[in-house]
Motif scaffolding. Structure first.
Motif, PDB file in Angstrom:
ATOM      1  N   SER A   1      36.786   5.158  46.014  1.00 57.14           N
ATOM      2  CA  SER A   1      35.989   5.517  46.801  1.00 57.14           C
ATOM      3  C   SER A   1      34.387   5.133  46.802  1.00 57.14           C
ATOM      4  O   SER A   1      33.873   5.437  45.613  1.00 57.14           O
ATOM      5  N   ALA A   2      34.171   4.267  47.673  1.00 59.04           N
ATOM      6  CA  ALA A   2      32.499   3.767  47.615  1.00 59.04           C
ATOM      7  C   ALA A   2      31.770   5.055  47.849  1.00 59.04           C
ATOM      8  O   ALA A   2      32.127   5.938  48.819  1.00 59.04           O
ATOM      9  N   ILE A   3      30.518   5.228  46.869  1.00 61.27           N
ATOM     10  CA  ILE A   3      29.766   6.333  47.431  1.00 61.27           C
ATOM     11  C   ILE A   3      28.422   6.082  47.538  1.00 61.27           C
ATOM     12  O   ILE A   3      27.489   6.831  47.378  1.00 61.27           O
ATOM     13  N   ASP A   4      27.997   4.774  47.830  1.00 60.63           N
ATOM     14  CA  ASP A   4      26.577   4.205  48.340  1.00 60.63           C
ATOM     15  C   ASP A   4      26.248   4.852  49.205  1.00 60.63           C
ATOM     16  O   ASP A   4      26.932   5.025  50.526  1.00 60.63           O
ATOM     17  N   GLU A   5      25.084   5.898  49.319  1.00 63.38           N
ATOM     18  CA  GLU A   5      24.868   6.321  50.432  1.00 63.38           C
ATOM     19  C   GLU A   5      24.203   5.693  51.577  1.00 63.38           C
ATOM     20  O   GLU A   5      24.070   6.237  52.782  1.00 63.38           O
ATOM     21  N   ASN A   6      23.897   4.381  51.375  1.00 62.07           N
ATOM     22  CA  ASN A   6      23.390   3.534  52.573  1.00 62.07           C
ATOM     23  C   ASN A   6      24.547   2.671  53.128  1.00 62.07           C
ATOM     24  O   ASN A   6      24.102   1.862  53.837  1.00 62.07           O
ATOM     25  N   ARG A   7      25.671   3.000  52.773  1.00 61.90           N
ATOM     26  CA  ARG A   7      26.733   1.914  53.183  1.00 61.90           C
ATOM     27  C   ARG A   7      26.947   1.829  54.561  1.00 61.90           C
ATOM     28  O   ARG A   7      27.654   0.852  55.179  1.00 61.90           O
ATOM     29  N   PHE A   8      26.784   2.888  55.429  1.00 61.01           N
ATOM     30  CA  PHE A   8      27.003   2.828  57.007  1.00 61.01           C
ATOM     31  C   PHE A   8      25.535   2.439  57.800  1.00 61.01           C
ATOM     32  O   PHE A   8      25.738   2.645  58.777  1.00 61.01           O
ATOM     33  N   ASP A   9      24.651   2.204  57.062  1.00 64.35           N
ATOM     34  CA  ASP A   9      23.408   1.948  57.586  1.00 64.35           C
ATOM     35  C   ASP A   9      23.359   0.725  58.742  1.00 64.35           C
ATOM     36  O   ASP A   9      22.694   1.085  59.695  1.00 64.35           O
ATOM     37  N   GLN A  10      24.133  -0.039  58.698  1.00 55.97           N
ATOM     38  CA  GLN A  10      24.071  -1.207  59.527  1.00 55.97           C
ATOM     39  C   GLN A  10      24.886  -0.978  60.558  1.00 55.97           C
ATOM     40  O   GLN A  10      24.510  -1.594  61.657  1.00 55.97           O
ATOM     41  N   PHE A  11      25.790   0.038  60.605  1.00 55.47           N
ATOM     42  CA  PHE A  11      26.433   0.255  61.750  1.00 55.47           C
ATOM     43  C   PHE A  11      26.199   1.573  62.459  1.00 55.47           C
ATOM     44  O   PHE A  11      26.489   1.867  63.822  1.00 55.47           O
TER      45      PHE A  11
ATOM     46  N   SER B   1      20.192   8.530  62.113  1.00 56.70           N
ATOM     47  CA  SER B   1      20.205   9.251  60.660  1.00 56.70           C
ATOM     48  C   SER B   1      21.028  10.407  60.648  1.00 56.70           C
ATOM     49  O   SER B   1      21.797  10.524  59.407  1.00 56.70           O
ATOM     50  N   THR B   2      21.041  11.246  61.578  1.00 53.92           N
ATOM     51  CA  THR B   2      22.138  12.730  61.772  1.00 53.92           C
ATOM     52  C   THR B   2      23.353  12.339  61.713  1.00 53.92           C
ATOM     53  O   THR B   2      24.022  12.630  60.863  1.00 53.92           O
ATOM     54  N   LEU B   3      23.744  11.290  62.623  1.00 49.68           N
ATOM     55  CA  LEU B   3      25.325  10.799  62.605  1.00 49.68           C
ATOM     56  C   LEU B   3      25.340  10.042  61.297  1.00 49.68           C
ATOM     57  O   LEU B   3      26.764   9.855  60.884  1.00 49.68           O
ATOM     58  N   ASN B   4      24.553   9.318  60.832  1.00 43.55           N
ATOM     59  CA  ASN B   4      24.951   8.450  59.762  1.00 43.55           C
ATOM     60  C   ASN B   4      25.101   9.464  58.281  1.00 43.55           C
ATOM     61  O   ASN B   4      26.223   9.344  57.610  1.00 43.55           O
ATOM     62  N   THR B   5      24.326  10.659  58.363  1.00 44.59           N
ATOM     63  CA  THR B   5      24.572  11.495  57.287  1.00 44.59           C
ATOM     64  C   THR B   5      25.775  12.105  57.444  1.00 44.59           C
ATOM     65  O   THR B   5      26.612  12.373  56.513  1.00 44.59           O
TER      66      THR B   5
ATOM     67  N   ASN C   1      29.237  12.045  54.886  1.00 46.57           N
ATOM     68  CA  ASN C   1      29.729  13.328  54.123  1.00 46.57           C
ATOM     69  C   ASN C   1      31.255  13.483  54.722  1.00 46.57           C
ATOM     70  O   ASN C   1      32.150  13.937  53.646  1.00 46.57           O
ATOM     71  N   ALA C   2      31.656  13.015  55.817  1.00 51.16           N
ATOM     72  CA  ALA C   2      32.963  13.197  56.241  1.00 51.16           C
ATOM     73  C   ALA C   2      33.687  12.171  55.701  1.00 51.16           C
ATOM     74  O   ALA C   2      34.989  12.505  55.016  1.00 51.16           O
ATOM     75  N   TRP C   3      33.171  11.008  55.421  1.00 55.12           N
ATOM     76  CA  TRP C   3      34.153   9.944  54.606  1.00 55.12           C
ATOM     77  C   TRP C   3      34.477  10.494  53.097  1.00 55.12           C
ATOM     78  O   TRP C   3      35.313  10.396  52.475  1.00 55.12           O
ATOM     79  N   ASN C   4      33.496  11.134  52.604  1.00 56.84           N
ATOM     80  CA  ASN C   4      33.566  11.475  51.315  1.00 56.84           C
ATOM     81  C   ASN C   4      34.752  12.674  51.133  1.00 56.84           C
ATOM     82  O   ASN C   4      35.247  12.635  50.125  1.00 56.84           O
ATOM     83  N   LYS C   5      34.652  13.367  52.023  1.00 61.10           N
ATOM     84  CA  LYS C   5      35.755  14.517  52.388  1.00 61.10           C
ATOM     85  C   LYS C   5      36.934  14.141  52.592  1.00 61.10           C
ATOM     86  O   LYS C   5      38.113  14.345  51.843  1.00 61.10           O
TER      87      LYS C   5
ATOM     88  N   ASN D   1      26.908   1.831  44.040  1.00 62.03           N
ATOM     89  CA  ASN D   1      26.584   0.733  44.261  1.00 62.03           C
ATOM     90  C   ASN D   1      27.586  -0.291  45.179  1.00 62.03           C
ATOM     91  O   ASN D   1      27.646  -1.340  44.786  1.00 62.03           O
ATOM     92  N   SER D   2      28.145   0.385  45.943  1.00 64.62           N
ATOM     93  CA  SER D   2      29.406  -0.334  46.656  1.00 64.62           C
ATOM     94  C   SER D   2      29.220  -0.124  48.253  1.00 64.62           C
ATOM     95  O   SER D   2      29.327   1.101  48.625  1.00 64.62           O
ATOM     96  N   SER D   3      29.398  -1.126  49.189  1.00 64.61           N
ATOM     97  CA  SER D   3      29.788  -0.924  50.322  1.00 64.61           C
ATOM     98  C   SER D   3      31.305  -0.649  50.528  1.00 64.61           C
ATOM     99  O   SER D   3      32.091  -0.478  49.703  1.00 64.61           O
ATOM    100  N   HIS D   4      31.864  -0.505  51.686  1.00 59.95           N
ATOM    101  CA  HIS D   4      33.253  -0.428  52.033  1.00 59.95           C
ATOM    102  C   HIS D   4      34.046  -1.454  51.432  1.00 59.95           C
ATOM    103  O   HIS D   4      35.216  -1.399  50.947  1.00 59.95           O
TER     104      HIS D   4
END
Length: 329
Positions: free
Chosen positions: A259-269, A273-277, A281-285, A304-307
């Motif tokens: 599982s990728a855990i870079d906190e910024n991995r969805f920033d491009q899409f 900020s609320t939906l990004n967070t 959290n949802a993906w991690n779960k 340090n990894s994207s999807h």
């Protein structure tokens, strides 16, 4: 009156410019397709009854590692560099699903069951040594569920790489689910595919480095074929998820969840900020909950990894495969 004449001239100029650009795009697309036809496939073909699938087999020792690609037009190329390394200690097989890159489309529907069946027939046809360790990224991880459900005796272990979750709707707010589940715009994609725009849309699938020179040559050249394949898979996504979420039990088959855990991995899409967070959290779960698929499972967190872990941290996947091979010996 002069203003009206100028407006007409401007509109006429815009029209002529757009027509010229379309003509240039069509010519560019035609030339690109001609070049694509001249590229020699790096693998072989297997007739699975009615159509042929393209596959790449490397390595002759150890267990058979079977790679299942994500939802994108790169097919087996997604695994190209990693497969070169893993083939040093195992038999490896990557392939293009029907309608992707060099594989023929055939007549089977793009359902999880049929895609698993086609992979099974491919492996049977080429006499791949059994049992297999299945490695699937994103959509490929979800498709592995169908293979495991239909052919459990063929599978020795499973490695899910930032896999899609079929019941993601249960983890997301309605607003976020609507955002991330939007399908590909079919009409636009078909138009873009005919005038060369699709090549611009998908031009950054691989890093622009020497390491990915081969992928960056082949994928764009064959994009006109792959675009329709992924369009079909996208249209069937909701149905595939509906069927995949019924498959919840791998027994005690060894399972690794990378599982990728870079906190910024969805920033491009996701710019909000609320939906990004929420997505992080949802993906991690979702990733943690996939451990419940097997009574013999463990999670490997990849910082340090994207999807696309296979591009950002390929050695993590290589090490995971080595560890599973050692555990199974």
């Amino acid at each position: 009156m002069k203003a009206i004449k100028w407006i007409k001239k401007i509109l006429l100029g815009i029209f002529i410019l757009m027509c010229s650009m379309l003509i240039i795009g069509v010519i560019y697309e035609y030339v690109s397709r001609l070049k694509g036809e001249k590229i020699i496939p790096d693998g072989q073909f297997a007739d699975i009854g009615g159509h042929k699938l393209h596959y790449l087999k490397q390595g002759e020792s150890g267990p058979t590692i079977v790679f299942e690609a994500a939802f994108d037009p790169t097919g087996h190329l997604q695994w190209h560099n990693l497969q070169n390394e893993v083939s040093k200690f195992a038999t490896t097989i990557s392939y293009d699903r029907a309608g992707i890159l060099w594989s023929e489309r055939g007549n089977n529907p793009k359902s999880g069951e049929k895609m698993a069946e086609e992979l099974y027939l491919l492996l049977e046809k080429i006499n791949a040594p059994k049992p297999y360790i299945l490695v699937g990224h994103s959509l490929g991880g979800m498709l592995i569920r169908f293979y495991m459900d239909q052919y459990p005796k063929e599978v020795a272990g499973i490695i899910l790489i930032d896999s899609e979750c079929p019941n993601d709707e249960d983890y997301l707010s309605p607003e976020l689910y609507a955002m991330v589940s939007q399908g590909l715009p079919e009409g636009f994609l078909k138009f873009a595919n005919s005038v060369g725009l699709a090549r611009l849309i998908y031009k950054d699938m691989f890093p622009d480095t020497k390491e990915y020179e081969y992928q960056n040559t082949v994928m764009p050249a064959l994009l006109h074929k792959s675009a329709y394949g992924i369009l079909e898979e996208g249209k069937q996504d909701s149905f595939i998820k509906k069927e995949a979420k019924k498959i919840k039990n791998f027994g005690n088959t060894p399972l690794y969840v990378l599982s990728a855990i870079d906190e910024n991995r969805f920033d491009q899409f996701i710019k909000d900020s609320t939906l990004n967070t929420e997505m992080v959290n949802a993906w991690n779960k979702m990733q943690r909950d996939m451990l419940k698929l097997s009574t013999n499972s463990k999670q490997i967190l990849v910082p340090n990894s994207s999807h696309y872990i296979n591009q950002d941290q390929p050695t993590v996947i290589e090490d995971a495969i080595k560890n599973m091979v050692n555990e199974l010996e």
